[in-house]
Scaffold this active site. Sequence first.
Site, PDB file in Angstrom:
ATOM      1  N   ALA A  18     -61.311  11.919 -60.313  1.00  0.00           N
ATOM      2  CA  ALA A  18     -61.932  10.939 -60.957  1.00  0.00           C
ATOM      3  C   ALA A  18     -63.295  11.302 -61.576  1.00  0.00           C
ATOM      4  O   ALA A  18     -63.738  10.934 -62.583  1.00  0.00           O
ATOM      5  CB  ALA A  18     -61.985   9.716 -60.097  1.00  0.00           C
ATOM      6  N   SER A  38     -62.458   0.925 -56.889  1.00  0.00           N
ATOM      7  CA  SER A  38     -62.396   1.627 -55.839  1.00  0.00           C
ATOM      8  C   SER A  38     -61.833   0.528 -54.705  1.00  0.00           C
ATOM      9  O   SER A  38     -62.040  -0.637 -54.620  1.00  0.00           O
ATOM     10  CB  SER A  38     -63.597   2.138 -55.415  1.00  0.00           C
ATOM     11  N   ARG A  39     -61.215   1.129 -53.536  1.00  0.00           N
ATOM     12  CA  ARG A  39     -60.937   0.220 -52.323  1.00  0.00           C
ATOM     13  C   ARG A  39     -62.144  -0.476 -51.703  1.00  0.00           C
ATOM     14  O   ARG A  39     -61.911  -1.222 -51.068  1.00  0.00           O
ATOM     15  CB  ARG A  39     -60.105   0.936 -51.609  1.00  0.00           C
ATOM     16  N   HIS A  81     -49.552   6.361 -56.691  1.00  0.00           N
ATOM     17  CA  HIS A  81     -49.617   6.285 -58.031  1.00  0.00           C
ATOM     18  C   HIS A  81     -48.555   5.320 -58.789  1.00  0.00           C
ATOM     19  O   HIS A  81     -49.057   4.531 -59.642  1.00  0.00           O
ATOM     20  CB  HIS A  81     -49.028   7.641 -58.930  1.00  0.00           C
ATOM     21  N   LYS A  99     -51.057  13.755 -62.559  1.00  0.00           N
ATOM     22  CA  LYS A  99     -50.111  14.346 -62.058  1.00  0.00           C
ATOM     23  C   LYS A  99     -50.200  14.469 -60.506  1.00  0.00           C
ATOM     24  O   LYS A  99     -51.112  14.444 -59.894  1.00  0.00           O
ATOM     25  CB  LYS A  99     -50.110  15.918 -62.750  1.00  0.00           C
TER      26      LYS A  99
END
Length: 330
Positions: A18, A38-39, A81, A99
């Site tokens: 990121a 973000s968490r 994802h 990916k």
Amino acid sequence: VKRSDKIRWGILATGGIAGKFAEDLRHVPDAEAVAVGSRTRESAEAFAGRHGIPRAYGSYEELVRDPDVDIVYVASIHPAHAEHVLLCLEAGKAVLNEKPFTVNAGEAERLIRTARGRGLFLMEAMWTRYLPAIRKVREWIADGRIGEVRSMNAAFGFCAPHDPDGRLLNPHKAGGALLDVGIYPVSFASMVFGRQPERIAARARIGETGVDEHNAMLFSYPGGRTATLQSAVRLQLDNHCDIYGTKGKIHIPQFWMAREAVLETSSGETERFAYDGPRTGYAFEAEEAGRCLREGLTESPDMPLDETLAIMRTMDEIRRQWGLVYPFER
Ligand SMILES: NC(=O)c1ccc[n+]([C@@H]2O[C@H](COP(=O)([O-])OP(=O)(O)OC[C@H]3O[C@@H](n4cnc5c(N)ncnc54)[C@H](OP(=O)(O)O)[C@@H]3O)[C@@H](O)[C@H]2O)c1
């Protein structure tokens, strides 16, 4: 998105990639990162501070609700994802998804169906495809510079420290070489041959955590064409790709992040292409996603979703041959 508009990016997750993406996005003139999620709020704020992003959210839900975000870049760990892309699509956002697109083809199908059903843009962040050196390779092949492609090899492998809990080796995080780096040679073969293999023979060393530490794959195509591919997360490999045709060959050092490619024809011609600009590589895929949004495309023609799905089916078949099933797939 109007043609003249800047593309406003939201970044989902604050891990290693990121940060690299956020930095390279600065090289895309008509794009900006406007928000990060973000968490945890602390991590979002630290990331926003580091990369000069105006808004930081302590949850992914808040990020996808931000009306000023046109497209979300999903950069969470592989098994997350699917959930995170769905979260974005259900909020009506376009998505560029890291990916491997998903852990398996079943998850990929669900995401693709949802995006198509809602008419939203969705793209696998297979950045290799958009690199100038790789565009040049595709052009050389299409122009017949090496004749008919008969064979290729490609390897991507490094030796990570032994960390059984880390995302590279932990089965709960869909660890293993294939999903993390094997996706590059597998996707590259798909690009070069324009199809999936007819037959696959794959072998792997399954390590003590139960995932593939390194692997070797032989793909066969009609007409006796072949690809030999390798990937590793516990073994340093000779990381390059060679493509062999009836009239020459192409050599690509570090093909997944290629900055150069060398063409040698059997008649003795040599041509070298090199990109020596400031971009690290992620700006090119971001630019392509932006172009698609402005032109109203819901897929990128260079990495269509049908191909992303076909590649995930190939990945499933490879794991099937090893009996590698992740705990959350059982
Ligand atoms: N294109 C490339 O060159 C490239 C390079 C490296 C990795 N990748 C891909 O990008 C993805 C992330 O890789 P990375 O190297 O950035 O990994 P990382 O440094 O471990 O970061 C992963 C991030 O995922 C988020 N996350 C969400 N749910 C999580 C969970 N249950 N456990 C742990 N983290 C969770 C976290 O963000 P928050 O804490 O902010 O919520 C975390 O920072 C992978 O799918 C990988 O294949 C691509």
